[in-house]
Design an enzyme around this catalytic site. Structure first.
Site, PDB file in Angstrom:
ATOM      1  N   ASP A 122       0.772  -1.184   0.160  1.00 17.37           N
ATOM      2  CA  ASP A 122      -0.038  -0.125  -0.180  1.00 17.37           C
ATOM      3  C   ASP A 122       0.870   1.174  -0.007  1.00 17.37           C
ATOM      4  OD1 ASP A 122      -2.979   1.321   0.165  1.00 17.37           O
ATOM      5  OD2 ASP A 122      -2.108   1.835   2.194  1.00 17.37           O
ATOM      6  N   LYS A 131       1.499   4.398  -2.689  1.00 19.24           N
ATOM      7  CA  LYS A 131       1.515   5.927  -2.417  1.00 19.24           C
ATOM      8  C   LYS A 131       2.698   6.592  -2.902  1.00 19.24           C
ATOM      9  CE  LYS A 131      -1.585   5.334   1.436  1.00 19.24           C
ATOM     10  NZ  LYS A 131      -1.683   5.036   2.949  1.00 19.24           N
TER      11      LYS A 131
END
Ligand code: ADP
Ligand code: ASP
Ligand code: MG
Length: 825
Positions: A686, A690
């Site tokens: 994750d 980003k």
């Protein structure tokens, strides 16, 4: 003295005829007490819908379809019902007999038509005349029964016309004389005059064009030198737009003849355009009043108008037009082509709504009623046969399915920038302009657009020119989990402030979750959307939802994807192409291939809409906006360091000597900080997405494979077959984590899970940072980012704060929506 005209809806039912009688009686009473004009004449239309039915009846009779008899019966019944309701019983039979007599005459005529199976425009005019004849018979009798000296007056004995059936032209000298003679003989009687109809010198029945009862009133008013002509209808006067198409339209208190002319010429049906001419010539004002709201002051049409707050007066539209394009190199500089063109059209009585010629003179295009398009093509091909043969005219093209919108106002003469504003609002809403014309009077700019964009264009233009109205954002929300719900709660709480202070209204027009979806272009109330989705929602289908959004084609549409779904982003591009802006915390689209990321950005720019995703990184923290601001102002990025996972931040902020790593992860999971399987956070994927997005925003074209994720978990933890098994492995590997911690502590450092972008390389890894590092003193589940740039080289720019959670994520999404609102014209 004034002339009163009541339209079809005003005489359409028992209730409305009661209103009409009230209005007449009230004026007569105040006339007696010297407070108002004397009513010189009352002009009536056919009962609402009857003219259309008569046309249909005529058509059916020609086809030999005997069902027309049933329709005739229904028309008769409507009139009978008025008699029964409004005339005392003992007087009824005489009136029934009169109406019956008229209906018999109509039936005889129709029998003839069905025998010869032919219907000329002349006969059609005669058939149509029955509507006004019957309504005037009935209403004049109603008035009489209330003691008003009404008398039925068939306008065919007064209004003399040429033989252009269905659109006859008035012979004014004869007509005026007949009217004056007639009125000289009637004393104080009140004539109830049939609108719409007249007759030729040979006494054949003609009509004055659809909507022509207004014209009858104006002809009478002018011939009698009335003080005012009152047109009673079903709306509060002339409005800034057709209220059926633009619900936020509002009344125009005063307007000039010229403006009213332009608006009605371009479709404002509230007054029939030719009606303005006789009144204008005699300088007689026309009032447009509402039968159903009789105290409203309506609209006053005269030579002058009061000062207004808006640069334009109103907008109108013609829903259906065709554009004829006459094109050819031989037309350049050749005098007389357009003269010949328009005299041909005039000769064939083709009415041209709008003309536009490019300055190259290479082509002329003009708008006409689509029903005459084929005939026009034939006429022109015949007329220009030799030019076509010699190649001077190469093409007579016809485009259909178009509409015209006209913006009208005397104020346009004095102000500049109106066309710019008009074109820009159409552009922003993806409405292509096919032709433009500005009248030389400069009080009208008209645009031709595709018909399917009409409603959107009208609403958008109305919003932009009548700004006291708030600009409206039409919102579609997909995903009603915690973030979606919170967002709607926030919008609901803030809507009042936004509309009062920012003139911005956010209207929810669609909601969808995995099970159900609900769409309502009128708006879904924010206090009971959940209930409505449950009771009225249909089974969710994403493609159907997208199709519906395109069909509604609402101005200023925003689509919010509040999910982490992988499929929804596939629809972003079609949505942007349909001029729908997108706001989303969903990272999937921006962290896929670079090509896809760029494509979405470019599509948004090309379409003039927004694709905003501030919440892709750090929830509501101002990260993406800051980055874009630096980049667009010319700064260059040297390094980005960031802690981008609230979960990992929490874990490493709380991992301390004496507490096992497994216990901390468990605690984080119990507090709801982690995904159901904490490995999804601990794997670093994750965070990798980003930082990839951040690097791209900083101007670097990276692919997902360019990100190196140094795994934090031992292999056995990653391989554990279940979540409990994973926790067992964490316990088993306690020493490994303890060692990492001890080593950091021994150097006086702290463990941090850091994403770094530097020298074109992206890494995500567990690091230990010393006391000097800005990430050393981080607490809770906060995110922190430090940007080192050309301008922030000595001391980096640091952004820090809570970077996860429904409340702050929804805030970020909300802010993006408001940003879109501020771009609206
Ligand atoms: P009537 O039967 O009284 O002659 P019409 O139906 O011919 O009435 O005209 C009234 C209608 O005109 C209104 O109901 C409205 O929908 C339509 N209309 C179109 N443009 C305008 C406008 N700018 N202002 C007011 N009404 C308009
Ligand atoms: N009854 C006619 C029509 O429907 C005339 C009018 O209503 O003004 O066109
Ligand atoms: Mg009308």
């Amino acid at each position: 003295m004034n002339v009163l005209k009541f339209g079809g809806t005003s005489v359409g039912s028992v209730e409305s005829i009661k209103q009409v009688i009230n209005i007449i009686e009230k004026q007569r009473r105040s006339d007696e007490s010297g407070n108002s004009d004397t009513i010189g004449a009352v002009v009536l239309s056919a009962m609402g819908g009857v003219t259309n039915q008569l046309i249909e009846i005529g058509r059916m009779a020609t086809e030999g379809n005997t069902d027309y008899m049933e329709l005739v019966r229904r028309i008769e019944d409507r009139h009978f019902n008025i008699i029964k309701a409004l005339i005392p019983v003992k007087e009824q039979s005489k009136v029934f007999a009169t109406v019956r007599g008229t209906v018999n005459e109509l039936e005889d005529l129709l029998r003839g038509v069905s025998l010869i199976r032919e219907l000329s425009v002349r006969t059609m005019d005669l058939i149509m005349s029955f509507g006004e004849r019957m309504s005037c018979t009935v209403v004049s009798e109603c008035l009489k029964s209330r003691g008003i000296p009404a008398r039925f007056c068939d306008a065919r004995q007064l209004i003399k016309t040429d033989t252009q059936f269905s659109m006859a032209e008035v012979d004014y000298p004869t007509t005026n004389a007949l009217i004056q003679d007639y009125f000289a003989t009637i004393g104080t009687d009140l004539p109830v005059v049939t609108g719409f109809i007249g007759s030729t010198a040979k006494n054949e029945t003609t009509t004055l064009g659809r909507g022509g009862s207004d014209y009858t009133a104006s002809i009478l008013g002018a011939a009698l030198n009335a003080d005012v002509i009152d047109i009673w209808t079903d709306v509060d006067g002339m409005m800034t737009a057709d209220p059926r198409k633009v619900p936020s339209a509002f009344n125009i208190p005063t307007i000039t003849y010229a403006e009213a002319m332009e608006l009605s010429h371009f479709g404002a049906k509230v007054i029939y355009p030719p009606s303005l001419q006789p009144a204008f010539a005699k300088n007689i004002p026309i009032r447009i009043l509402n039968t159903f709201n009789a105290d409203h002051e309506g609209t006053f049409i005269s030579r002058t108008a009061d000062r207004r707050d808006y640069t334009i007066t109103g907008i109108s539209s013609i829903d259906d037009i065709a554009l004829v394009n006459v094109q050819g190199s031989g037309m350049i500089g050749v005098a007389g082509v357009s003269a010949k063109l328009f005299s041909t059209l005039a000769h064939h009585k083709i009415s041209v709504v709008l003309i536009s010629q490019a300055s190259s003179e290479h082509s002329i295009c003009f708008a006409i009623d689509p029903r005459s398009a084929d005939r026009v093509r034939q006429i022109l091909e015949a007329e220009f046969a030799s030019e076509i043969e010699h190649g001077h005219v190469d093409h007579i093209g016809i485009e259909r399915e178009l509409s015209i919108i006209a913006t009208v106002g005397e104020g346009m003469k004095k102000s500049s920038g109106i066309a710019g504003k008009l074109f820009s609002v159409l552009g922003k809403n993806g409405v292509n302009i096919i032709a433009v014309a500005q009248g030389s009077s400069e009080i009208n700019i008209s645009v031709v657009i595709n018909k399917n964009n009409l409603s959107k264009a009208l609403t958008a233009i109305h919003n932009v020119f009548f700004q006291s109205e708030a600009r409206i954002i039409n919102l579609y929300l997909v995903g009603t989990g915690l973030i979606g719900k919170t967002l709607l709660k926030q919008i609901s709480a803030q809507n009042h402030y936004l509309s009062e202070e920012k003139f911005l209204k956010i209207r929810l027009v669609g909601v969808s979750n995995t099970k159900k979806m609900l769409l309502d272009p009128q708006g879904i109330a924010l206090d009971n959307w959940q209930e409505r989705v449950l009771t009225e929602g249909v089974t969710t289908s994403l493609p159907a939802l997208i199709e519906q959004i395109k069909t509604y084609n609402l101005p200023n549409s925003v689509f919010i994807d509040c999910t982490a779904d992988k499929d929804i982003p596939l629809f972003y591009e079609p949505l942007l192409n349909a001029n729908v802006s997108i706001v989303t915390p969903n990272k999937v689209a921006n962290s896929g291939s670079y090509e896809e990321y760029r494509r979405l950005q470019r599509t948004a720019v090309r379409r003039g809409v927004k694709f905003l995703y501030e919440t892709n990184v750090g929830a509501g923290l101002p990260i993406i906006n800051t980055l874009q601001g630096l980049l667009t102002s010319g700064d260059r990025f040297l390094k980005i360091e960031a802690i981008l996972s609230g979960t990992l931040s929490y874990i490493f902020n709380n991992f301390r000597p004496g507490v096992s790593f497994a216990a901390i992860v468990k605690e984080a999971k119990e507090k709801g900080y982690t995904e159901p399987d904490p490995r999804e956070d601990l794997s670093g994927m994750d965070v990798a997405r980003k930082i990839l997005i951040l690097a791209r925003e900083a101007g670097f074209p990276l692919e997902p494979t360019d990100v190196t994720v140094n795994n934090l978990l031992p292999q056995s933890c990653l391989l554990a077959p279940s979540v409990p098994a994973f926790f067992d492995e964490l316990v088993r590997n306690n020493d490994y984590f303890e060692n990492l911690l001890t080593e950091a502590e021994s150097k006086g450092e702290k463990l941090r899970y850091v994403a770094t972008f530097e020298n074109g390389k992206v890494t995500v890894e567990l690091r230990s940072v010393d006391r000097e590092h800005p990430f050393y003193s981080l607490s809770g589940a906060d995110n922190i980012l430090s940007f080192t740039t050309e301008r922030y080289k000595e001391r980096p720019l640091v952004i820090k704060g809570p970077g996860a959670g429904a409340e702050v994520t929804a805030t970020g999404v909300f802010a993006d929506v408001v940003t879109i609102g501020s771009y609206l014209a």
